[in-house]
Design a protein around this motif. Structure first.
Motif, PDB file in Angstrom:
ATOM      1  N   GLY A 298       0.814  -1.207   0.000  1.00 17.46           N
ATOM      2  CA  GLY A 298       0.000   0.000   0.000  1.00 17.46           C
ATOM      3  C   GLY A 298       0.848   1.258   0.000  1.00 17.46           C
ATOM      4  O   GLY A 298       1.913   1.307   0.630  1.00 17.46           O
ATOM      5  N   GLN A 300       1.278   5.785  -0.091  1.00 14.38           N
ATOM      6  CA  GLN A 300       0.854   7.004   0.575  1.00 14.38           C
ATOM      7  C   GLN A 300      -0.311   7.688  -0.148  1.00 14.38           C
ATOM      8  O   GLN A 300      -1.094   8.407   0.474  1.00 14.38           O
ATOM      9  N   GLY A 302      -2.839   6.124  -1.581  1.00 14.27           N
ATOM     10  CA  GLY A 302      -4.058   5.328  -1.537  1.00 14.27           C
ATOM     11  C   GLY A 302      -4.132   4.129  -2.449  1.00 14.27           C
ATOM     12  O   GLY A 302      -5.183   3.488  -2.528  1.00 14.27           O
ATOM     13  N   HIS A 320      -7.897   1.154  -5.725  1.00 12.67           N
ATOM     14  CA  HIS A 320      -7.841   2.551  -5.261  1.00 12.67           C
ATOM     15  C   HIS A 320      -9.237   2.970  -4.831  1.00 12.67           C
ATOM     16  O   HIS A 320     -10.122   3.168  -5.659  1.00 12.67           O
ATOM     17  N   ALA A 324      -6.434   8.597   0.447  1.00 14.13           N
ATOM     18  CA  ALA A 324      -5.844   8.552   1.785  1.00 14.13           C
ATOM     19  C   ALA A 324      -4.749   7.489   1.855  1.00 14.13           C
ATOM     20  O   ALA A 324      -4.842   6.447   1.197  1.00 14.13           O
ATOM     21  N   PRO A 325      -3.716   7.707   2.659  1.00 16.13           N
ATOM     22  CA  PRO A 325      -2.624   6.729   2.762  1.00 16.13           C
ATOM     23  C   PRO A 325      -3.118   5.360   3.207  1.00 16.13           C
ATOM     24  O   PRO A 325      -3.990   5.260   4.075  1.00 16.13           O
ATOM     25  N   VAL A 326      -2.569   4.324   2.597  1.00 16.81           N
ATOM     26  CA  VAL A 326      -2.829   2.956   3.056  1.00 16.81           C
ATOM     27  C   VAL A 326      -1.864   2.694   4.201  1.00 16.81           C
ATOM     28  O   VAL A 326      -0.646   2.721   4.022  1.00 16.81           O
ATOM     29  N   SER A 339      -6.480  -0.843   5.966  1.00 11.93           N
ATOM     30  CA  SER A 339      -6.928   0.364   6.659  1.00 11.93           C
ATOM     31  C   SER A 339      -6.232   1.568   6.051  1.00 11.93           C
ATOM     32  O   SER A 339      -5.104   1.469   5.550  1.00 11.93           O
ATOM     33  N   GLN A 340      -6.916   2.724   6.128  1.00 13.02           N
ATOM     34  CA  GLN A 340      -6.398   3.927   5.494  1.00 13.02           C
ATOM     35  C   GLN A 340      -6.465   5.129   6.426  1.00 13.02           C
ATOM     36  O   GLN A 340      -7.098   5.096   7.484  1.00 13.02           O
ATOM     37  N   ASP A 342      -8.030   7.874   6.129  1.00 16.85           N
ATOM     38  CA  ASP A 342      -9.300   8.589   6.225  1.00 16.85           C
ATOM     39  C   ASP A 342     -10.288   7.891   7.153  1.00 16.85           C
ATOM     40  O   ASP A 342     -11.462   8.254   7.205  1.00 16.85           O
ATOM     41  N   CYS A 345     -11.672   1.145   6.935  1.00 19.77           N
ATOM     42  CA  CYS A 345     -11.060  -0.150   7.214  1.00 19.77           C
ATOM     43  C   CYS A 345     -11.986  -1.190   6.628  1.00 19.77           C
ATOM     44  O   CYS A 345     -13.192  -1.176   6.901  1.00 19.77           O
ATOM     45  N   PRO A 365      -7.523   8.186  11.284  1.00 22.31           N
ATOM     46  CA  PRO A 365      -6.745   7.102  10.674  1.00 22.31           C
ATOM     47  C   PRO A 365      -6.764   5.832  11.505  1.00 22.31           C
ATOM     48  O   PRO A 365      -6.659   5.877  12.735  1.00 22.31           O
TER      49      PRO A 365
END
Length: 393
Positions: A298, A300, A302, A320, A324-326, A339-340, A342, A345, A365
């Motif tokens: 994952g 940064q 997303g 995708h 938001a970052p994974v 999970s990300q 934003d 999950c 997060p």
């Protein structure tokens, strides 16, 4: 036409709560029908006293579960939203950055930005031990397969092994020049792997508290590491030197490194020989193996890349869901949990045809996910540990 019906069958369900849930479900329904045309055929949204809605395309009927089911037969798509079975709010006072559950499911361990690392009862969140010894923040923590020992890595560049029974630190590894961001345990735990901000991944001998070697020196922060058994068809190369007798269980294993410089690196754990180097769209935050030749990583921005080690030139697929970052990836049954940043999950199964969303974090997060049998645990910036029960689906 989409119709929302607040429940009036339970007198204990207050008018204020009905209005709140009604608004949340209305927003969810609006998003679904506005941005996902395949859901525009939904007929009803039902709200019950336990704040759960039932989305269905068939005649409505009241349910008493902790899940929402959304399906659209025309698109052969289906999703479920699962609420937490319980929430633990007294373990830490600030953001929880990492957690793990013991192999027997009895204990949990977690680290927080409040500067603490704690062991707690997985069933009710009751505090059992406080592990003290790292100088700065603890970035990662995990149980050894025995469930009696904990491995942790911190911003003090130290790797530590703890007794879960008496909270004593039995081993401290020193050698990294930057904070340790992730760890992996090899087989039953005679050896462990660490990835650091100093750009190196190292192999350690737990019995002698010694470094067995630098596995990779890539010049860029290593955000995530994973160890997995390699399929027989994968050429891991041969080691240039005879491996140390202290290396146990490293043969026929792959090491995966998620790097800050947008590169995903795979090498033979024992041979130290490169298997592939894949360049992604942004910094890689996390990685995991799905099988002896399939893996996930994952980024940064997303993206979740699924790669086949046998032909890593092009991804099998790129998932995708948002920019938001994974933050975490975990192999789970016939799919995985992600999970990300934003607050999303989700569990993905059967080639993306079936998705289960784990709710509760809102926009905070979700940093890490751990599982034991049918229970899923998450840790979040809001300082809460949430436990989900898959039997509620």
């Amino acid at each position: 036409m989409l119709e929302l019906k607040p429940s009036s069958v339970d007198s204990k369900f207050s008018t204020t709560m009905q209005a709140y849930v009604f608004l949340r479900c209305f927003c969810t329904a609006w998003v679904l029908t506005s941005f996902f045309p395949s859901y525009s055929d939904l007929d009803t949204v039902l709200i019950t006293s336990n704040m759960i809605a039932n989305f269905c395309c068939e005649p409505a009927r009241w349910v008493q579960t902790k899940s929402i089911h959304i399906s659209c037969p025309k698109e052969s798509a289906s999703s479920k939203f699962l609420a937490p079975y319980t929430t633990f709010s007294r373990i830490h006072t600030k953001s929880i950055t990492c957690l793990d559950i013991s192999s027997g499911g009895g204990l949990g361990v977690s680290s927080s930005t409040d500067g603490t690392m704690k062991i707690w009862q997985a069933s009710n969140g009751e505090l059992r031990r406080v592990l003290e010894g790292h100088v700065f923040d603890v970035n990662c923590c995990r149980f050894f397969p025995s469930g009696l020992v904990v491995l942790s890595g911190g911003m003090d560049a130290q790797l530590k092994i703890w007794s879960a029974e008496d909270a004593s630190c039995v081993v401290t590894f020193k050698g990294h020049k930057g904070g340790i961001l992730d760890t992996a345990i090899v087989d039953r735990g005679r050896n462990v792997v660490s990835g650091s901000r100093d750009g190196t991944a190292r192999l350690w001998d737990c019995g002698r508290s010694a470094c067995l070697g630098v596995l990779a020196d890539c010049g860029s922060s290593i955000n995530g590491v994973a160890v997995g058994a390699a399929d027989n068809s994968i050429n891991l190369g041969a080691p240039e030197q005879m491996p140390s007798e202290r290396e146990v269980g490293t043969e026929a294993k792959m090491l995966l490194l998620a790097r800050e410089d947008k590169k995903l690196q795979c090498l033979g754990l024992q041979s130290r020989q490169p298997v592939f180097l894949f360049i992604g769209s942004d910094a890689f935050n996390c990685c995991t193996f799905l099988s002896g030749f399939l893996l996930l990583a994952g980024t940064q921005d997303g993206n979740i890349y699924q790669l086949d080690v046998r032909s890593p030139g092009a991804p099998v697929q790129v998932i995708h869901r948002s920019g938001a970052p994974v933050l975490s990836l975990l192999s789970f049954r016939d799919g995985f949990i992600a999970s990300q940043g934003d607050g999303s999950c989700f569990i993905v199964q059967q080639d993306l045809d079936y998705v289960t969303e784990l709710t509760g974090a809102d926009c905070d997060p979700v940093y890490k996910v751990a599982t034991w049998e049918k229970q899923i645990y998450t840790c979040c910036r809001d300082g809460l540990v949430r436990r989900y029960q898959l039997s509620d689906l």
